[in-house]
Design an enzyme around this catalytic site. Structure first.
Site, PDB file in Angstrom:
ATOM      1  N   HIS A  63       0.857  -1.193   0.000  1.00 30.15           N
ATOM      2  CA  HIS A  63       0.000   0.000   0.000  1.00 30.15           C
ATOM      3  C   HIS A  63       0.888   1.237   0.000  1.00 30.15           C
ATOM      4  O   HIS A  63       2.085   1.149   0.267  1.00 30.15           O
ATOM      5  CB  HIS A  63      -0.899   0.029   1.245  1.00 30.15           C
ATOM      6  CG  HIS A  63      -0.132   0.199   2.520  1.00 30.15           C
ATOM      7  ND1 HIS A  63       0.619  -0.816   3.085  1.00 30.15           N
ATOM      8  CD2 HIS A  63       0.039   1.271   3.337  1.00 30.15           C
ATOM      9  CE1 HIS A  63       1.194  -0.384   4.180  1.00 30.15           C
ATOM     10  NE2 HIS A  63       0.878   0.886   4.363  1.00 30.15           N
ATOM     11  N   ASP A  65       0.902   5.136   1.898  1.00 25.19           N
ATOM     12  CA  ASP A  65       0.247   5.809   3.025  1.00 25.19           C
ATOM     13  C   ASP A  65      -0.471   7.048   2.502  1.00 25.19           C
ATOM     14  O   ASP A  65       0.092   7.810   1.707  1.00 25.19           O
ATOM     15  CB  ASP A  65       1.284   6.218   4.087  1.00 25.19           C
ATOM     16  CG  ASP A  65       1.888   5.007   4.779  1.00 25.19           C
ATOM     17  OD1 ASP A  65       1.291   3.907   4.699  1.00 25.19           O
ATOM     18  OD2 ASP A  65       2.965   5.149   5.393  1.00 25.19           O
ATOM     19  N   HIS A 117       4.860   0.179  -0.130  1.00 26.69           N
ATOM     20  CA  HIS A 117       5.626  -0.645   0.814  1.00 26.69           C
ATOM     21  C   HIS A 117       4.739  -1.737   1.399  1.00 26.69           C
ATOM     22  O   HIS A 117       3.505  -1.698   1.253  1.00 26.69           O
ATOM     23  CB  HIS A 117       6.257   0.230   1.910  1.00 26.69           C
ATOM     24  CG  HIS A 117       5.280   1.074   2.676  1.00 26.69           C
ATOM     25  ND1 HIS A 117       4.657   2.192   2.124  1.00 26.69           N
ATOM     26  CD2 HIS A 117       4.782   0.966   3.925  1.00 26.69           C
ATOM     27  CE1 HIS A 117       3.855   2.733   3.016  1.00 26.69           C
ATOM     28  NE2 HIS A 117       3.893   1.999   4.122  1.00 26.69           N
ATOM     29  N   ARG A 129       8.274  -8.823  15.102  1.00 26.53           N
ATOM     30  CA  ARG A 129       8.609  -7.457  14.681  1.00 26.53           C
ATOM     31  C   ARG A 129       7.659  -6.504  15.391  1.00 26.53           C
ATOM     32  O   ARG A 129       6.440  -6.737  15.414  1.00 26.53           O
ATOM     33  CB  ARG A 129       8.468  -7.334  13.162  1.00 26.53           C
ATOM     34  CG  ARG A 129       8.706  -5.928  12.651  1.00 26.53           C
ATOM     35  CD  ARG A 129       8.627  -5.879  11.128  1.00 26.53           C
ATOM     36  NE  ARG A 129       8.489  -4.497  10.678  1.00 26.53           N
ATOM     37  CZ  ARG A 129       9.501  -3.702  10.352  1.00 26.53           C
ATOM     38  NH1 ARG A 129      10.748  -4.147  10.390  1.00 26.53           N
ATOM     39  NH2 ARG A 129       9.285  -2.457   9.969  1.00 26.53           N
TER      40      ARG A 129
HETATM   41  C1  GA4 Z   1      -2.454   2.741   5.579  1.00 26.54           C
HETATM   42  C2  GA4 Z   1      -1.595   3.692   6.437  1.00 26.54           C
HETATM   43  C3  GA4 Z   1      -2.031   3.725   7.909  1.00 26.54           C
HETATM   44  O1  GA4 Z   1      -1.615   2.519   8.569  1.00 26.54           O
HETATM   45  C4  GA4 Z   1      -3.575   3.861   8.050  1.00 26.54           C
HETATM   46  C5  GA4 Z   1      -4.194   2.639   7.384  1.00 26.54           C
HETATM   47  C6  GA4 Z   1      -5.716   2.510   7.453  1.00 26.54           C
HETATM   48  C7  GA4 Z   1      -6.130   1.604   8.634  1.00 26.54           C
HETATM   49  O2  GA4 Z   1      -5.463   0.614   8.906  1.00 26.54           O
HETATM   50  O3  GA4 Z   1      -7.149   1.911   9.258  1.00 26.54           O
HETATM   51  C8  GA4 Z   1      -6.164   1.998   6.055  1.00 26.54           C
HETATM   52  C9  GA4 Z   1      -4.878   2.091   5.155  1.00 26.54           C
HETATM   53  C10 GA4 Z   1      -3.935   2.970   5.932  1.00 26.54           C
HETATM   54  C11 GA4 Z   1      -5.166   2.663   3.739  1.00 26.54           C
HETATM   55  C12 GA4 Z   1      -6.527   2.272   3.129  1.00 26.54           C
HETATM   56  C13 GA4 Z   1      -7.615   2.019   4.193  1.00 26.54           C
HETATM   57  C14 GA4 Z   1      -7.284   2.815   5.438  1.00 26.54           C
HETATM   58  C15 GA4 Z   1      -6.738   0.608   5.993  1.00 26.54           C
HETATM   59  C16 GA4 Z   1      -7.441   0.616   4.671  1.00 26.54           C
HETATM   60  C17 GA4 Z   1      -7.776  -0.476   4.008  1.00 26.54           C
HETATM   61  C18 GA4 Z   1      -3.964   4.093   9.496  1.00 26.54           C
HETATM   62  C19 GA4 Z   1      -4.069   4.920   7.114  1.00 26.54           C
HETATM   63  O4  GA4 Z   1      -4.294   6.084   7.370  1.00 26.54           O
HETATM   64  O5  GA4 Z   1      -4.299   4.362   5.872  1.00 26.54           O
END
Ligand code: GA4
Length: 328
Positions: free
Chosen positions: A203, A205, A260, A270
């Site tokens: 994904h 961020d 990443h 981890r």
């Molecule tokens: C990815 C980056 C951060 O960990 C996060 C994630 C969020 C979550 O886990 O609630 C998301 C993911 C993240 C991107 C797309 C959506 C939202 C899970 C998901 C499938 C906290 C964020 O802001 O986006």
């Protein structure tokens, strides 16, 4: 006959965009924050990789160790006690499920709002004042470093004023969060590839930048420009900085939001702690005028952070979230 619809094919191809891993990578850019040349090195790293390692960051080891020990203590609790701090909405304790749309990983985590750590974790922090204090101390230190990094980036790109990026994350109303992750050891491998199991799927961020610190266990991989996945050698005394989608838009694509993922380790746990620096909900995200060259068009339509977040929470991890905001 089953006919795959177009969106299903697109989703599949987005998962397959990166080639398989090529082992431990020695080429991660390292920036010494005390180096007078740091801003140029940061800028180059964000253009080429969207990622770099920061040494000499000035964050006290005691602040890091204090939170890490409490996180480990939390993840060692009986399952029922951890479940009491979940399910994530998105804040709170989560186990294997990531986000609301069916993503799964070999992971458990606590997702906390950076300024309201108790949000979503219910009464969890009421009985854990020391945990809450450790989160606050850590967030304050990492946030100060984030502000300095964003100012170095603005300097490096010639963005004016110099606080054009850092002001976005400074306020108490910034939508930043802290993620504490635990990837338990996992001896199983993926049946077809023989690769270690996915801890956190690929994904980018959504935020401006993410600041990651992990213990010395491998697992983090980034995807290079040519599509190769490489493993980031872990370093518990450093921080790793990721460019997020919002910064890619604000720099009109000069900085890359890096794809990443995390693979599990067969024998070691981890533990990572990531600060995601986001703007306030109503902030307009658009290419900054001062990065653009004369006549340059912005590559994305303007959106607010609230709009982007809403669409992110409708997506799957591997989706290309910026796609729908690209100008045709
Ligand atoms: C990815 C980056 C951060 O960990 C996060 C994630 C969020 C979550 O886990 O609630 C998301 C993911 C993240 C991107 C797309 C959506 C939202 C899970 C998901 C499938 C906290 C964020 O802001 O986006």
């Amino acid at each position: 006959m089953v006919v795959l619809s177009r969106p299903a094919l697109d989703h599949f191809s987005s998962i397959k965009t990166c080639k398989p891993t090529a082992g431990l990578f020695a080429g991660i850019p390292v920036v010494d924050f005390a180096d007078p040349n740091a801003k140029a090195l940061i800028t180059r790293a964000c253009q080429e990789f969207g990622f770099f390692k920061m040494v000499n960051h000035g964050i006290p080891l005691a602040t890091i160790n204090r939170l890490e020990s409490l996180a480990i203590e939390f993840f060692s609790l009986p399952q029922s006690q951890k479940d009491a701090a979940g399910p994530p909405d998105p804040f709170g304790y989560g186990n294997k499920r990531i986000g609301p749309n069916g993503d799964i990983g070999w992971i458990e985590y606590l997702l906390l709002h950076s300024h309201k750590p108790a949000a979503g974790a219910g009464a969890f922090f009421d009985s854990r004042r020391n945990f809450r204090a450790a989160v606050e101390e850590y967030v304050a230190a990492v946030k100060a470093m984030t502000v300095a990094v964003l100012e170095a980036m603005a300097d490096g790109l010639g963005i004016e004023p110099r606080n054009a990026l850092s002001r976005l994350v400074r306020g108490e109303d910034s939508d930043s969060c802290l993620r504490l992750n635990h990837y338990p050891p996992c001896p199983e491998v993926q049946p077809l590839t023989g690769q270690n199991l996915i801890g956190f799927g690929e994904h980018t961020d959504p935020q401006i930048i993410s600041v990651l610190r992990s213990n010395n266990t491998t697992g983090l991989q980034i995807c290079l420009r040519d599509g190769t996945w490489v493993s980031v050698p872990p370093d518990h005394s450093s921080f790793f900085i990721n460019v997020g989608d919002a910064l890619q838009v604000m720099t009109n694509g000069r900085f890359r939001s890096v794809k990443h993922r995390v693979l599990t380790d067969p024998t070691k746990s981890r533990v990572s702690m990531i600060y995601f620096a986001g703007p306030r909900m109503s902030e307009r995200i658009a290419a900054l005028g001062s990065v653009m060259e004369a006549g340059e068009e912005s590559r994305y339509v303007e959106f607010t952070w609230a709009e982007y977040k809403k669409s992110a929470y409708k997506s799957r991890l591997a989706d290309y979230r910026l796609g729908q905001f690209e100008k045709k």
